[in-house]
Scaffold this motif. Sequence first.
Motif, PDB file in Angstrom:
ATOM      1  N   GLY A 178      -4.862   3.102   2.752  1.00 53.31           N
ATOM      2  CA  GLY A 178      -4.146   3.850   1.641  1.00 53.31           C
ATOM      3  C   GLY A 178      -4.511   5.265   1.951  1.00 53.31           C
ATOM      4  O   GLY A 178      -3.916   6.147   1.024  1.00 53.31           O
ATOM      5  N   GLN A 179      -5.148   6.042   2.801  1.00 57.31           N
ATOM      6  CA  GLN A 179      -5.608   7.143   3.033  1.00 57.31           C
ATOM      7  C   GLN A 179      -4.949   8.074   3.962  1.00 57.31           C
ATOM      8  O   GLN A 179      -4.773   9.247   4.055  1.00 57.31           O
ATOM      9  N   ASP A 180      -4.069   7.177   4.725  1.00 54.39           N
ATOM     10  CA  ASP A 180      -3.420   7.974   5.837  1.00 54.39           C
ATOM     11  C   ASP A 180      -1.811   7.486   5.689  1.00 54.39           C
ATOM     12  O   ASP A 180      -1.839   6.632   6.881  1.00 54.39           O
ATOM     13  N   LEU A 181      -1.192   7.455   5.004  1.00 56.82           N
ATOM     14  CA  LEU A 181       0.075   7.059   4.969  1.00 56.82           C
ATOM     15  C   LEU A 181       1.192   7.662   5.608  1.00 56.82           C
ATOM     16  O   LEU A 181       1.049   9.009   5.976  1.00 56.82           O
ATOM     17  N   LEU A 238      -2.059  -1.865  11.151  1.00 55.53           N
ATOM     18  CA  LEU A 238      -3.118  -2.943  10.233  1.00 55.53           C
ATOM     19  C   LEU A 238      -3.143  -4.173  11.197  1.00 55.53           C
ATOM     20  O   LEU A 238      -4.566  -4.590  11.198  1.00 55.53           O
ATOM     21  N   GLY A 239      -2.174  -4.674  11.944  1.00 55.62           N
ATOM     22  CA  GLY A 239      -2.476  -5.614  12.686  1.00 55.62           C
ATOM     23  C   GLY A 239      -3.514  -5.340  13.959  1.00 55.62           C
ATOM     24  O   GLY A 239      -4.421  -6.273  14.250  1.00 55.62           O
ATOM     25  N   ILE A 255       0.822  -1.136  -0.016  1.00 55.48           N
ATOM     26  CA  ILE A 255       0.009  -0.010   0.143  1.00 55.48           C
ATOM     27  C   ILE A 255       0.865   1.288  -0.114  1.00 55.48           C
ATOM     28  O   ILE A 255       0.538   2.239  -0.715  1.00 55.48           O
ATOM     29  N   ASN A 256       1.991   1.079   0.698  1.00 53.23           N
ATOM     30  CA  ASN A 256       2.842   2.488   0.737  1.00 53.23           C
ATOM     31  C   ASN A 256       3.676   2.664  -0.700  1.00 53.23           C
ATOM     32  O   ASN A 256       3.670   3.793  -0.978  1.00 53.23           O
TER      33      ASN A 256
END
Length: 260
Positions: free
Chosen positions: A205-208, A215-216, A160-161
């Motif tokens: 993907g909106q707050d990179l 995520l975990g 995603i990054n």
Amino acid sequence: MAVWPARSETAAGSAHQDIRVAVAEWIRQTVTSSPLPVAMAALAQTVLDRFAGYVSSGDWLGEGSFKNLLQTLDLGNLQLLAVGPGYLYDPERHEPAAPAGDEGDEGGEAAIVRPQPLDAFSLRHPDLAPLARKINRLTDTPYLMPEHYAVLLRELAREINERGYQITRTSKTVRDRCVERGAPVARSHVNFLLIGIGHTGHHLGQDLPETAERLGAAVVQNTLSLCRLAQLDITAEEEEQVRRWITGGLTSPEATVNES
């Protein structure tokens, strides 16, 4: 897991026989101390881990396969039964699976209760596997070991990054990268996590940058929510087990893992 001493510590002339004796002793201890028969695949992986550098999956001490190796070792009273995936059991401690049809005229195979061999998860994480298996049965949360979740979460954050989030592309790329690193992750596992993370309100993907830890935490939150929906009462101690199951592998250095 402790490993066999470095090669230089073993006399060259007797190394091969010493290793065979040590492998046999390790297998006897593992099976006789287990509450259930042990699946051959899981047992093979523990041998490879324990005797890394001495035993390889391509050779098995010159016997060609793990099954052939077992048949040449002194395993005492242990028995090998080729039912399903195949497993080793101690007849003094375990109940072996009966051949189909041995239970009477009407029962047949459906009436036979076969013991479920311990899998690699149960052998490596006996404190986490029972709860993980129960949650998997009730909610379909992937039954992956902590080290495999760590690979999945790290690769998900990385993808995603690097490329943003698009569920079809993301799930395929993450699955492929996990498999390359030795984690038995299916695309359905990745999709399950992606959808579950979305249910927690986290917008991928909106707050990179995304992190494996964040995520975990979302996966843990979704897992606990699914347990409540399934009317599975989770104690505070079990909540901590869920966290260790999903995110505990992130505390270890990033590395390729053995597939199990």
